[in-house]
Design a protein around this motif. Sequence first.
Motif, short mmCIF file in Angstrom:
data_model
loop_
_atom_site.label_atom_id
_atom_site.label_comp_id
_atom_site.label_asym_id
_atom_site.label_seq_id
_atom_site.Cartn_x
_atom_site.Cartn_y
_atom_site.Cartn_z
N ASP A 86 -17.84 51.27 49.77
CA ASP A 86 -16.65 51.04 48.96
C ASP A 86 -15.42 51.57 49.69
OD1 ASP A 86 -14.90 50.51 46.92
OD2 ASP A 86 -15.53 52.21 45.67
N PRO A 87 -14.55 50.66 50.18
CA PRO A 87 -13.36 51.12 50.93
C PRO A 87 -12.38 51.91 50.05
CG PRO A 87 -13.33 48.74 50.67
CD PRO A 87 -14.63 49.22 50.14
N VAL A 88 -12.30 51.61 48.76
CA VAL A 88 -11.39 52.33 47.87
C VAL A 88 -11.84 53.78 47.75
CG1 VAL A 88 -10.50 52.45 45.51
CG2 VAL A 88 -10.79 50.23 46.62
N ALA A 89 -13.14 54.00 47.61
CA ALA A 89 -13.66 55.37 47.52
C ALA A 89 -13.42 56.11 48.83
CB ALA A 89 -15.14 55.35 47.17
N ARG A 90 -13.59 55.42 49.94
CA ARG A 90 -13.38 56.04 51.25
C ARG A 90 -11.92 56.46 51.43
NH1 ARG A 90 -14.67 59.25 55.16
NH2 ARG A 90 -14.12 58.52 57.21
N ILE A 91 -10.99 55.61 51.01
CA ILE A 91 -9.57 55.93 51.11
C ILE A 91 -9.24 57.12 50.23
CG2 ILE A 91 -7.24 55.10 50.55
CD1 ILE A 91 -8.21 52.31 51.50
N ALA A 92 -9.79 57.15 49.02
CA ALA A 92 -9.55 58.28 48.12
C ALA A 92 -10.09 59.57 48.73
CB ALA A 92 -10.21 58.03 46.77
N GLU A 93 -11.24 59.50 49.37
CA GLU A 93 -11.84 60.67 50.01
C GLU A 93 -10.94 61.17 51.16
OE1 GLU A 93 -15.57 61.39 52.98
OE2 GLU A 93 -15.89 60.05 51.29
N LEU A 94 -10.44 60.24 51.96
CA LEU A 94 -9.57 60.61 53.08
C LEU A 94 -8.24 61.19 52.60
CD1 LEU A 94 -10.24 57.61 55.48
CD2 LEU A 94 -11.00 59.97 55.76
N GLU A 95 -7.69 60.63 51.53
CA GLU A 95 -6.45 61.17 50.98
C GLU A 95 -6.65 62.58 50.46
OE1 GLU A 95 -5.34 58.21 48.12
OE2 GLU A 95 -4.25 57.02 49.62
N LYS A 96 -7.79 62.83 49.84
CA LYS A 96 -8.10 64.18 49.35
C LYS A 96 -8.20 65.15 50.52
CE LYS A 96 -11.61 66.86 46.97
NZ LYS A 96 -12.97 66.87 46.46
N GLU A 97 -8.88 64.73 51.58
CA GLU A 97 -9.01 65.58 52.76
C GLU A 97 -7.65 65.87 53.39
OE1 GLU A 97 -11.09 65.47 57.16
OE2 GLU A 97 -11.88 64.18 55.59
N ASN A 98 -6.78 64.87 53.43
CA ASN A 98 -5.43 65.07 53.98
C ASN A 98 -4.64 66.07 53.15
OD1 ASN A 98 -5.73 63.37 56.15
ND2 ASN A 98 -4.86 61.60 55.12
N ARG A 99 -4.77 66.00 51.84
CA ARG A 99 -4.05 66.96 50.99
C ARG A 99 -4.55 68.37 51.25
NH1 ARG A 99 -4.65 62.81 47.23
NH2 ARG A 99 -6.48 63.80 46.34
N GLU A 100 -5.87 68.51 51.44
CA GLU A 100 -6.43 69.84 51.70
C GLU A 100 -5.94 70.40 53.02
OE1 GLU A 100 -10.63 69.24 51.51
OE2 GLU A 100 -10.64 69.07 49.32
N LEU A 101 -5.77 69.52 54.01
CA LEU A 101 -5.29 69.97 55.31
C LEU A 101 -3.82 70.33 55.26
CD1 LEU A 101 -7.08 67.38 57.59
CD2 LEU A 101 -7.67 69.77 57.29
#
Length: 86
Positions: free
Chosen positions: A71-86
């Motif tokens: 699911d590309p939408v889930a992958r994008i959400a996961e990456l956005e979360k990781e970016n916020r954490e960084l």
Amino acid sequence: MPAPRKYSDELRERAVRMVEETLKESPGLAHKRACTQVGDQLGIPGATLRNWFRSGVAGSRSPQAVVVTDDPVARIAELEKENREL
């Protein structure tokens, strides 16, 4: 006085994340080979990167479980979360 560290914590974190991403992209790839590939890209010996990966960067975090999502939408959400954490 301890010896100065050759690699920064930021580089260690980034390298381990790159290994995790490589394993997600190529599920059949052995973690040893993934560490070697990423190490070659970053100029880090593969054995050193394998140690970081196994220990979760000196115990500060554990390596993430490798989960493949279609699911590309889930992958994008996961990456956005990781970016916020960084």
